[in-house]
Design a protein around this motif. Structure first.
Motif, short mmCIF file in Angstrom:
data_model
loop_
_atom_site.label_atom_id
_atom_site.label_comp_id
_atom_site.label_asym_id
_atom_site.label_seq_id
_atom_site.Cartn_x
_atom_site.Cartn_y
_atom_site.Cartn_z
N ASP B 160 46.37 -79.84 -107.76
CA ASP B 160 47.34 -78.75 -107.81
C ASP B 160 46.91 -77.67 -108.81
O ASP B 160 45.92 -77.83 -109.50
CB ASP B 160 48.76 -79.30 -108.04
CG ASP B 160 49.01 -79.75 -109.47
OD1 ASP B 160 48.25 -79.36 -110.38
OD2 ASP B 160 50.00 -80.49 -109.68
N PRO B 161 47.63 -76.55 -108.83
CA PRO B 161 47.20 -75.42 -109.66
C PRO B 161 47.09 -75.77 -111.15
O PRO B 161 46.38 -75.09 -111.90
CB PRO B 161 48.28 -74.36 -109.44
CG PRO B 161 48.90 -74.71 -108.14
CD PRO B 161 48.81 -76.19 -108.02
N THR B 162 47.76 -76.83 -111.59
CA THR B 162 47.64 -77.19 -113.00
C THR B 162 46.46 -78.13 -113.21
O THR B 162 46.18 -78.54 -114.34
CB THR B 162 48.92 -77.90 -113.49
OG1 THR B 162 49.03 -79.16 -112.81
CG2 THR B 162 50.16 -77.09 -113.23
N ARG B 166 46.19 -85.79 -107.32
CA ARG B 166 47.06 -86.88 -106.90
C ARG B 166 46.90 -87.20 -105.43
O ARG B 166 46.70 -86.31 -104.61
CB ARG B 166 48.54 -86.52 -107.14
CG ARG B 166 48.92 -86.58 -108.59
CD ARG B 166 50.39 -86.88 -108.76
NE ARG B 166 50.71 -86.83 -110.18
CZ ARG B 166 51.09 -85.74 -110.81
NH1 ARG B 166 51.23 -84.62 -110.16
NH2 ARG B 166 51.35 -85.79 -112.11
N GLU B 167 47.07 -88.47 -105.12
CA GLU B 167 47.07 -88.90 -103.73
C GLU B 167 48.34 -88.41 -103.06
O GLU B 167 49.40 -88.37 -103.68
CB GLU B 167 47.01 -90.44 -103.69
CG GLU B 167 46.94 -90.96 -102.29
CD GLU B 167 46.77 -92.48 -102.22
OE1 GLU B 167 46.41 -93.09 -103.25
OE2 GLU B 167 47.02 -93.02 -101.14
N GLN B 168 48.24 -88.02 -101.80
CA GLN B 168 49.42 -87.58 -101.05
C GLN B 168 49.62 -88.50 -99.86
O GLN B 168 48.68 -88.74 -99.10
CB GLN B 168 49.25 -86.14 -100.56
CG GLN B 168 49.09 -85.11 -101.67
CD GLN B 168 50.31 -85.01 -102.57
OE1 GLN B 168 51.42 -85.39 -102.19
NE2 GLN B 168 50.12 -84.50 -103.78
N ILE B 176 49.55 -81.82 -91.54
CA ILE B 176 49.86 -81.61 -92.95
C ILE B 176 49.35 -80.22 -93.33
O ILE B 176 48.18 -79.92 -93.13
CB ILE B 176 49.11 -82.64 -93.82
CG1 ILE B 176 49.45 -84.05 -93.39
CG2 ILE B 176 49.39 -82.42 -95.30
CD1 ILE B 176 48.31 -85.01 -93.60
N PRO B 177 50.23 -79.37 -93.88
CA PRO B 177 49.74 -78.05 -94.30
C PRO B 177 48.88 -78.19 -95.56
O PRO B 177 49.32 -78.79 -96.53
CB PRO B 177 51.03 -77.27 -94.60
CG PRO B 177 52.10 -78.29 -94.76
CD PRO B 177 51.65 -79.57 -94.13
N LEU B 179 48.12 -76.57 -98.30
CA LEU B 179 48.56 -75.44 -99.13
C LEU B 179 47.40 -74.76 -99.82
O LEU B 179 46.57 -75.40 -100.45
CB LEU B 179 49.52 -75.94 -100.20
CG LEU B 179 50.89 -76.42 -99.76
CD1 LEU B 179 51.63 -76.99 -100.94
CD2 LEU B 179 51.66 -75.26 -99.15
N SER B 181 47.41 -73.01 -102.38
CA SER B 181 47.48 -73.04 -103.84
C SER B 181 46.76 -74.27 -104.40
O SER B 181 46.57 -74.39 -105.60
CB SER B 181 48.94 -73.06 -104.27
OG SER B 181 49.66 -74.03 -103.53
N ARG B 182 46.37 -75.20 -103.51
CA ARG B 182 45.72 -76.43 -103.97
C ARG B 182 44.35 -76.57 -103.35
O ARG B 182 44.03 -75.91 -102.37
CB ARG B 182 46.53 -77.65 -103.51
CG ARG B 182 47.90 -77.66 -104.06
CD ARG B 182 48.60 -78.94 -103.74
NE ARG B 182 49.83 -78.94 -104.50
CZ ARG B 182 50.39 -80.00 -105.06
NH1 ARG B 182 49.86 -81.18 -104.88
NH2 ARG B 182 51.47 -79.89 -105.78
N TRP B 184 41.92 -79.65 -101.65
CA TRP B 184 42.20 -80.91 -100.96
C TRP B 184 40.93 -81.69 -100.69
O TRP B 184 39.89 -81.11 -100.38
CB TRP B 184 42.89 -80.62 -99.62
CG TRP B 184 44.20 -79.92 -99.76
CD1 TRP B 184 44.40 -78.58 -99.96
CD2 TRP B 184 45.50 -80.52 -99.75
NE1 TRP B 184 45.75 -78.31 -100.06
CE2 TRP B 184 46.44 -79.48 -99.93
CE3 TRP B 184 45.96 -81.83 -99.60
CZ2 TRP B 184 47.81 -79.72 -99.97
CZ3 TRP B 184 47.32 -82.06 -99.62
CH2 TRP B 184 48.24 -81.01 -99.82
#
Lengths: 470, 246
Positions: B160-162, B166-168, B176-177, B179, B181-182, B184
């Protein structure tokens, strides 16, 4: 280079106008775009520094969920922007504004409470049908279209049943708005549709009585109390609240989600059929439970870590379907009606939790006044209702899951279709009469319902003798 | 553009053919093969030829550890894999071995990077089995999307942006979009030898227009593959593994 929102800024063709609202996590701006004539608003999250995790993830959740939503109960998304320049979501502007000012005038006249409640529950049922649990329902998050539909906004805490839950591991504290948050949300559950029904119950409580069921707790400790402490019964605060409405409100506010309404569609159904709401002890209750009872609950609840895990969103929706059975009570329909009843019973063996709504349509003429009574002066409506109940007598279901409605209209097919749409019906069961020539050319009621209903339709037909081989 | 991403085919002709057909039905217009075309299964020659044909038509293909071994490189392997590899090498023509040996370790297209095992040491063939093990891959490349295989266990990880990796959780068959901002990383399940308990071919569809990834499963004629495995005298464990899907 990241941008900050300000009046006059242009990004991706959107020009920012006045700032409409400045909240803790985001600002809302009027925007215009040369390609879009309708009024638009832009939401921009307020990111304090590079490490503002919760705000960022909440905004990502909105960007992920909102473009997938359709229908009158959500704002239409026009465009989104990424974090590389300036994160934003542009949606249509909802003319009617927030429902908060009205909410602040509570208690409202009861007719208004009931009407608003129906519209709120409708919006939530439509959201749930799209696999989304809102998880932060509160008056500010309901806007109203000028046409009356409620529109849900702010999906930053929401959960889509078919998408990754980006928020799952993000926070260690429960998220939601304290006066309305459900007990299981307090216990960190993020995948129960029924959490939204609890919030609806809390809002209806407030609309009807003028106060929230557990006040306005400022701390999590204050929120926790609702696990064992029951709220003051609404009728104790305002005696003219009908028992059926208290039943609906308190049923939505039951602590254990298993004992609550299971779907928004069920709750909407009860609001639309008040005479048929089954009244339990909840409906008659006039004071809070005694200290001994509360203490008993406290002993159990203070240790509870979670309630029974809910099914997937799709399974939750499918587990308690609303099934409409359209019954033809005319003499020529008698054999078919008996067969239809057999089909209902068989369906109940595979859908044991289903709710059955028996419907009969009185066909009225398009022009001129209709006789509401027969020659003996009997009310036709009542006669049909009695006949409908007699037809259903051998269907073995508790009262609250079997309802009877007589509809009137010039077009029986349309009446059934409209009823199904208004009541979030999952499945229509009806009979089709034989194949006469007239029917072939003029069309039958069942064919119309099959073609136009927005849900599944099962048509039952009497077995006909096969044509002789020529 | 719709990419069909296939990995770990492992000489399973029936599974490979079924997925290619399914991918066509789902409107895939570009094929990506993440390696391990051969090894374990009974049809290495056919799978090699089909892959070469696809590459000729514009498909991307990277090299897996089994491809590298079949091409002549010394790769560390379990006893079972070694036995199957010895058999495999005997089936392949020099041209097929040459094709496998000549495959690149990584391929890039747009903002996506494709590798067999990981982005950070593509030739070392380590296993990305958790979000923690995905971290070095995110560090090694600037690509927004990283696709790999090798573990035979589908996995989706986001950064993520920070910077938190993490596993999704995801469900097979649902888009699944990804995103923007991330970043993948997706580990695609195996076409020819599933190891996640579902005895079906695994693959994924990446739609760059909608920016969505869908993990998919395709059933295939498993009985026929098992029959061939046994007829070829390959270890019975390989047949059982296909039947169990684990």
């Amino acid at each position: 280079m990241p941008l900050r929102p300000r009046t006059g800024l242009t990004i991706d063709g959107f020009t920012l106008g006045a700032k409409l609202h400045s909240g803790g996590f985001a600002t809302i701006w009027d925007v215009t775009h040369p390609d879009h004539a309708l009024p638009l608003v832009m939401k921009v999250p307020t990111i304090l520094d590079g490490d503002d995790g919760p705000t960022i993830v909440g905004f990502e959740v909105e960007q992920m969920i909102m473009p997938r939503l359709v229908g009158p109960h959500v704002p239409r998304v026009i465009g989104t922007g990424g974090f590389d320049r300036m994160p934003y979501i542009v949606t249509e502007k909802i003319a009617g504004g927030s429902f908060l000012p009205l909410f602040q005038q509570a208690p409202l006249p009861l007719s208004e409470v009931i009407e608003i409640a129906a519209r709120m529950v409708d919006a939530v049922a439509d959201l749930h049908r799209q696999q989304v649990i809102h998880l932060d329902l509160k008056p500010e998050n309901f806007l109203q279209r000028s046409t009356g539909e409620m529109v849900l906004v702010d999906f930053g805490l929401s959960r889509h049943g078919q998408l990754p839950d980006l928020l799952a591991e993000e926070f260690s504290i429960p998220m939601g708005t304290f006066p309305f948050i459900a007990p299981e949300q307090y216990l960190r559950c993020r995948d129960d549709l029924r959490s939204d029904l609890f919030a609806l119950g809390a809002m209806l409580y407030a609309l009807a009585t003028g106060r929230t069921p557990w006040g306005t707790p400022q701390t999590l400790r204050g929120v926790r109390k609702r696990l064992w402490r029951d709220p003051e019964p609404p009728r104790a605060i305002r005696p003219e609240i009908p028992e059926w409405l208290q039943e609906i409100i308190l049923r939505a506010l039951v602590v254990d989600p298993m004992q609550r309404y299971q779907t928004a569609a069920q709750m909407a159904f009860d609001l639309a059929h008040p005479q048929q709401v089954t009244l339990t002890a909840r409906a008659h209750k006039l004071r809070r439970d005694g200290w001994l009872q509360v203490w008993d609950r406290w002993r159990i609840m203070r240790r509870i870590k979670h309630f029974r895990a809910p099914d997937t969103v799709a399974a939750q929706l499918a587990s308690v379907p609303v099934i409409v059975v359209a019954v033809d009570l005319s003499p020529e329909g008698e054999r078919l009606a008996a067969m239809l009843r057999g089909a209902v019973k068989r369906m109940l063996t595979i859908e044991p939790e289903a709710r059955i709504a028996c419907v009969n349509v009185i066909k009225t003429h398009r022009i001129g006044l209709d006789q509401g009574t027969d020659d003996q002066g009997n009310n036709l409506h009542v006669l049909r209702l009695v006949a409908l109940k007699t037809w259903a007598a051998s269907i073995d279901l508790p009262d609250h899951r079997l309802t009877y409605t007589v509809l009137e209209g010039p077009d029986p097919g349309q009446a059934i279709i409209d009823y199904a749409r208004a009541n979030h019906v999952d499945h229509i069961l009806m009979g089709a009469r034989g194949h006469s020539t007239t029917r072939r050319y003029l069309g039958s009621v069942s064919a119309q319902v099959v073609a136009e209903a927005q849900c599944s339709v099962t048509v039952i037909r009497l077995p006909e003798p096969r044509d002789a081989v020529v | 553009m719709r990419f069909a991403i296939l990995t770990d085919i492992h000489a399973n002709r029936e599974a490979f053919a079924a997925v290619l057909e399914d991918a066509r039905a789902w409107g895939a217009d570009r094929i990506v093969l993440l390696g391990d075309l051969v090894g374990y299964g009974p049809d290495p020659g056919w799978c090699c030829d089909r892959a070469a044909e696809l590459v000729g038509q514009g498909a991307l293909c990277v090299q897996g550890n089994h491809d590298s071994a079949a091409g002549g490189a010394p790769e560390p392997m379990s006893a079972l894999a070694r036995r199957a590899m010895d058999w495999t090498k005997a089936q392949l023509t020099p041209a097929q071995c040459g094709f496998l040996a000549g495959l690149p370790l990584v391929a890039e297209e747009g903002d996506a990077l494709f590798a067999h095992a990981s982005a950070h040491e593509p030739g070392a063939f380590g296993y990305v089995t958790s979000d923690r093990r995905a971290v070095p891959s995110f560090r090694a490349t600037g690509a927004r999307l990283i696709f790999c295989g090798h573990t035979h266990q589908p996995l989706l990880v986001s950064r993520d942006p920070t910077g938190a990796v993490r596993e999704q959780a995801f469900q097979s068959g649902l888009p699944i979009p990804l995103l923007r901002s991330r970043r993948w990383l997706a580990v695609i399940g195996s076409v020819g030898q599933a190891r996640d308990g579902v005895a079906q071919a695994g693959w994924a569809l990446l739609d760059t227009a909608t920016n969505e990834l869908t993990f998919r499963r395709t059933p295939y004629d498993l009985a026929r593959t098992v029959e061939k495995l046994r007829a070829a005298g390959l270890p019975e464990d390989l047949a059982l593994r296909l039947l169990r899907g684990s």
